[in-house]
Design a protein around this motif. Sequence first.
Motif: not given
Length: 426
Positions: A101, A110, A131, A185-187, A190, A349, A351
């Motif tokens: 991160a 990003d 992502q 890395r998926r928040p 989403s 997250y 991840n």
Amino acid sequence: MAFVIDNLPEAIRNTKQQIRAALPEYKEIFREVEAEMQRRVEEIVSEREAGLDVIPVAQYADIASGNVSAELIARIKARGACVVRSTFSKEQATDWDDEIATYVERNNLDAKLANAAEDKYFGTLASAKPQIYGIYWSRPQVQARQAESLTNVRVFMNNLWQAESEGMRHFDPNVALVYADRIRRRPPGSASLGLSPHTDGGSVERWLDENFRKVYRHVFSGNWRKYNAFDSAYRPDAREVASPAVCSMFRTFQGWTALTRQGKGDGTLQLIPIAESMVYVLFRALQDDVPEHELCGAEPARALSVNEKYHSLLLKALSSIPLMEPGDTIFWHSDVVHAVENEHKGTGYSNVMYIGSSPGCAKNSAYLEKQALTFLDGRTPPDFAPDNFEVDFAGRGTIADLTELGRSQLGVTEALLKSTMTQASV
């Protein structure tokens, strides 16, 4: 050597004609295959509805001590997948997640992703991309790949395969080479960022490339029950259509390492856990309801889609993986159909680091030399769209971060280092 197709519709029509001429009973055989797949699907659905894990689960401690039962090994081979608990400690995985991160934020990744090269590999799938970040050389990725524990797991997975057959030794299962891949890395929250069901490692090539057809020689000869998904004969010789994000190494298993807690509903992995499902996919494309110039929608340089129109039977078995804790790993056979959930309904997250299993063979060694050069200066590995984001990234893994095992797995030899130093001084 890459596989080249000059006229795709013509190549498909000609190949179908050849296969059907050699196997006039292709319709009857497909009905047999369909019945077997129906049985396997019903078994999986029954287990899933009973609340059981349809993906086998092993403990790292048992792998390290050589105490994995024959029963579990048989189940892993039948399902073509395995979760390995505690390959790394939760603390180690969480520290790596925090460092990645920081690496992403510190280097403003990003913002750079807005100009990322488009690989189009998943362009024909119904869902958008998850992502996935095009970074390969962060220190956590470098450290995880060379870790003794993950090496032990990959060697165990390699040895599920039959490395010798047809009078040849196809690969060394006790060697675990590095195929540098990306991270996810998926928040939370989403949506529509998954991947619809597919397989990697070849699409139209499975029918059109003579080398690839040899992998499925028992299938295309009609002796499909003799087919062994874990027989490696001819697999390292299979050719792929060159494309960004098409893997040109031979992987016994794809895989990833969990950096966060994630399970069903968290926008994570789904599998159709049938090791021999490719038999169904191959025969399905030969049936008369499929246009003569098509292979159930398969396209070169794309993921091989498994879709509702042609493969609805298999899709009934699509199942989310068990709950994963940080440090757990999962591996799935290179032919196993997989997907990513469209929505991440969780609170944290989701991840992972993508780290599969690539054994020692000539095909993999050839890629390794090219990949090692990209590692040394932080460029994108050869198989991927050349963003080269990490060339000037702070905190990137370097040769100083490699152990002796890491150098060997990545192909960073003294000869290679001397060669690059000589070229730099010219």
